[in-house]
Design a protein around this motif. Structure first.
Motif, short mmCIF file in Angstrom:
data_model
loop_
_atom_site.label_atom_id
_atom_site.label_comp_id
_atom_site.label_asym_id
_atom_site.label_seq_id
_atom_site.Cartn_x
_atom_site.Cartn_y
_atom_site.Cartn_z
N ALA A 135 0.83 -1.21 0.00
CA ALA A 135 0.00 0.00 0.00
C ALA A 135 0.86 1.26 0.00
CB ALA A 135 -0.92 0.00 1.20
N LEU A 138 -4.03 4.47 0.41
CA LEU A 138 -5.34 3.84 0.37
C LEU A 138 -6.32 4.77 1.10
CD1 LEU A 138 -4.52 0.07 1.12
CD2 LEU A 138 -4.53 1.30 -1.07
N THR A 202 -11.36 3.09 -4.79
CA THR A 202 -10.13 2.55 -5.36
C THR A 202 -9.55 3.42 -6.47
OG1 THR A 202 -11.29 1.18 -7.03
CG2 THR A 202 -10.90 0.19 -4.86
N TRP A 205 -6.63 5.21 -5.15
CA TRP A 205 -5.60 4.41 -4.50
C TRP A 205 -4.34 4.30 -5.35
CZ3 TRP A 205 -8.34 -0.52 -2.14
CH2 TRP A 205 -9.20 -0.09 -1.12
#
Length: 289
Positions: A135, A138, A202, A205
């Protein structure tokens, strides 16, 4: 058959009171709804397993055992040492290894109003492999406003296709679990709202490409997204969690077939999609139980 242990109803009562029909006070009478029968009470236990060169288990240690109910410690302590894995080879030779384990324990209502425990699922391996994305950003998705007002919470399990530059090329919803019981049609609307919000999130992200990337055109990861209702608390490690599991969808992308159920994924992590970690050969329960 999976070994079971008796659990006092008093330990689960505070959790089960939270699982009321949407818009109905816990004390209000209501018509029995078949949805209630689908409520699952579970606890996710993490730890480590030592696997010998022949695939047998030589040691098991749960994380923070002091925070776990004694019945859960007893259940895992009797079952896990009897597991056997496919022997793991390193440089062509069977080797002794240690693997991380994520074990889902279910509580089932017994005829005498107590509860029985069983091991429902388990997954193995690390979530920080050098050949998978991690990640970077996020950003939490928007909480649907009407679900906030209704006090509805849930978990969306996403599968995300990560491009080689770390951007999100595509995403899909694998499963949505709810922390509220309602009519089937109402729960489906709630799942749809959570799913739409999580998918929209998303788009913002980004991921760090693998430290040791392979030649794949993309990577697929699994990400659990939790929606916690106002005034609700997130179950801590060692707490029971009650939810209504939603239907599970399969990804259309190659290389992610035959995956374990997503509810063994620990919140806050990014996980490789597809089979990973050592392969368990024996049933989850202890032989002879």
């Amino acid at each position: 058959m999976t070994r079971i242990a008796k659990l006092s109803v008093r330990l689960l009562l505070p959790m089960l009171v939270l699982m009321t029909t949407a818009g109905t006070a816990p004390s209000a009478p209501r018509t029995p709804d078949p949805s209630v029968e689908r409520v699952e009470a579970s606890m996710l236990v993490t730890g480590s397993v030592d696997i010998e060169a022949d695939g047998s288990v030589s040691a098991y240690e749960a994380d923070e055992p002091g925070r776990l109910p004694p019945a859960v410690v007893q259940l895992l302590g009797s079952a896990v040492p009897n597991w056997r894995f496919q022997p793991i080879e390193i440089e062509g030779r069977p080797a002794r290894v240690q693997t991380r384990a994520s074990i889902l324990v279910h509580a089932h209502k017994a005829p005498d109003d107590g509860y029985l425990l069983s091991i429902a699922r388990a997954s193995f391996g690390s979530s920080d492999d050098a050949d998978m994305p991690t990640a970077k950003r996020l950003t939490p998705p928007r909480y649907p406003s009407d679900l906030v007002r209704a006090g509805v919470g849930g978990t969306v399990y996403l599968m995300v296709k990560v491009a080689r530059d770390g951007s999100v090329a595509d995403a899909m919803v694998e499963q949505v679990n709810l922390r509220t019981v309602a009519k089937d049609s109402a729960m489906q609307r709630m799942r749809d709202q959570f799913a739409e919000s999580a998918l929209a999130g998303t788009r913002r992200w980004t991921f760090n490409p693998p430290v040791e990337p392979d030649a794949s055109p993309y990577w697929v990861v699994r990400v659990p997204v939790h929606f916690v209702a106002p005034d609700a608390s997130v179950p801590k490690y060692g707490d029971w969690s009650a939810y209504v599991p939603g239907p599970r969808a399969l990804a259309p992308w190659a290389g992610v077939e035959d995956m374990d159920a997503p509810d063994t994924l620990v919140p806050g992590g990014v996980y490789r999609a597809g089979k990973q970690g050592p392969e368990l050969l024996t049933p989850l329960g202890s032989p002879g139980s």
